[in-house]
Write an enzyme that holds these catalytic residues in place. Structure first.
Site, PDB file in Angstrom:
ATOM      1  N   HIS A 123       0.851  -1.203   0.000  1.00 57.80           N
ATOM      2  CA  HIS A 123       0.000   0.000   0.000  1.00 57.80           C
ATOM      3  C   HIS A 123       0.876   1.237   0.000  1.00 57.80           C
ATOM      4  O   HIS A 123       0.936   1.967   0.987  1.00 57.80           O
ATOM      5  CB  HIS A 123      -0.913   0.006   1.228  1.00 57.80           C
ATOM      6  N   GLU A 144      -5.847 -10.239   2.812  1.00 62.04           N
ATOM      7  CA  GLU A 144      -5.338 -11.338   3.643  1.00 62.04           C
ATOM      8  C   GLU A 144      -6.496 -12.109   4.280  1.00 62.04           C
ATOM      9  O   GLU A 144      -6.476 -13.344   4.368  1.00 62.04           O
ATOM     10  CB  GLU A 144      -4.411 -10.793   4.737  1.00 62.04           C
ATOM     11  N   THR A 183      -2.641 -11.311  10.438  1.00 60.75           N
ATOM     12  CA  THR A 183      -1.290 -11.217  11.023  1.00 60.75           C
ATOM     13  C   THR A 183      -0.939  -9.850  11.602  1.00 60.75           C
ATOM     14  O   THR A 183      -0.017  -9.746  12.406  1.00 60.75           O
ATOM     15  CB  THR A 183      -0.226 -11.562   9.958  1.00 60.75           C
ATOM     16  N   SER A 208      -3.478   1.415   4.403  1.00 63.58           N
ATOM     17  CA  SER A 208      -2.745   0.341   5.076  1.00 63.58           C
ATOM     18  C   SER A 208      -3.331   0.086   6.457  1.00 63.58           C
ATOM     19  O   SER A 208      -3.225   0.909   7.369  1.00 63.58           O
ATOM     20  CB  SER A 208      -1.268   0.751   5.190  1.00 63.58           C
TER      21      SER A 208
HETATM   22 FE1  F3S Z   1       4.576 -11.000   6.903  1.00 61.33          FE
HETATM   23 FE2  F3S Z   1       4.085  -9.813   9.159  1.00 61.33          FE
HETATM   24 FE3  F3S Z   1       5.085  -8.466   7.204  1.00 61.33          FE
HETATM   25  S1  F3S Z   1       2.796 -11.267   8.116  1.00 61.33           S
HETATM   26  S2  F3S Z   1       4.290  -9.407   5.376  1.00 61.33           S
HETATM   27  S3  F3S Z   1       6.107 -10.142   8.281  1.00 61.33           S
HETATM   28  S4  F3S Z   1       3.588  -7.727   8.631  1.00 61.33           S
END
Ligand code: F3S
Length: 283
Positions: A45, A129, A165, A221
């Protein structure tokens, strides 16, 4: 004359390793892979980074149907189940830059579904995601951003939780506290990635010690927005900016210290540009 603002940059601000890895894979593809090279959705983003990739020959496809030849890059957010296989079956070269933390969350969601749990995903309903996670968690899964989004009657007492995540621990704790009394069995997979945990913890600690915070990153984001919300709980003088031009010197009148943090898709040059503007501010 007042002394200049003291500027602190939080640990772990900016690109996470999952984004760096996706960028490296993309730059490699721009040189070597069959043309045309497109990412499925913007790689991150950040309009500046996307424009730079375009100059290097990497375009953006809005949907799998738009890619008919060459190479397609799957970004760190991941894709819904079966997408990679379908694209490869069309004869496209597929570069899978899905972050391993996201892949692990997919696997956990699929396992919960297989073991008969009703899967509850803590995350933003329309985020790519979460759309990917949902394809593994099953059509009956629920997506919530907070307990307020839960139905009055949860349709199962055997509940499994997975988490986007980049969510925060606070939100996860709040959801689990709400679900526990209603469940016969509650299995929680804390799939918040360690890069997010470290960035949030460092930003929260810094926000408690400075007179104002500037959070740098795209308004699109989700992880940057969450970072701004967490900082604002510690320091109400928190400002979310996309770039240095948005900084208003009046925000810092009479203050001594300002902290900077940034989301996972904010390049280091953008953080440095904000720091450079703040160094010129007369408090
Ligand atoms: Fe992976 Fe965490 Fe970055 S899931 S893409 S390390 S914010």
């Amino acid at each position: 004359m007042m002394s200049p603002l003291e500027i602190r940059i939080s640990d772990c601000a900016g690109f996470c390793w999952g984004v760096e890895r996706a960028l490296e894979m993309t730059l490699e593809a721009a040189g070597d892979a069959p043309a045309p090279v497109n990412s499925l959705g913007p790689l991150i983003h950040n309009p500046g980074v996307i424009a730079d990739l375009k100059r290097r020959g990497v375009g953006v496809a809005g949907s799998p149907e738009e890619v008919t030849e060459g190479t397609v890059i799957l970004r760190s957010h991941g894709v819904p189940r079966g997408t990679r296989e379908r694209l490869a079956a069309q004869g496209l070269a597929v570069i899978d830059a899905t972050c391993p933390f996201v892949t692990s969350a997919h696997e956990k969601a699929a396992r919960l579904k297989k073991d008969g749990y009703l899967v509850i995903i803590l995350g933003e309903r329309d985020h790519p995601e979460v759309l990917g996670l949902r394809s593994y968690a099953g059509d009956d899964s629920l997506v919530v951003e907070s307990p307020a989004d839960l139905p009055e009657q949860i349709p199962s007492r055997k509940i499994g939780v997975v988490v986007q995540t980049t969510q925060s621990h606070e939100r996860l704790s709040e959801l689990v506290a709400h679900l526990a009394p209603q469940a016969k069995e509650l299995l929680v997979h804390n799939t918040i990635c360690s890069a997010t945990e470290q960035r949030q913890a460092a930003a929260i600690a810094m926000a408690g010690e400075v007179d104002a915070v500037v959070v740098v990153g795209g308004r699109e984001s989700g992880n940057t927005r969450r970072l701004a919300q967490l900082c604002a709980l510690q320091q109400p003088r928190t400002h979310h900016v996309e770039s240095a031009v948005e900084i208003d010197p009046s925000w810092f009148r009479g203050l001594r210290t300002v902290g900077i943090t940034a989301g996972a898709s904010t390049p280091p040059e953008q953080i440095e540009a904000v720091a450079a503007v703040l160094r010129e501010v007369e408090p």
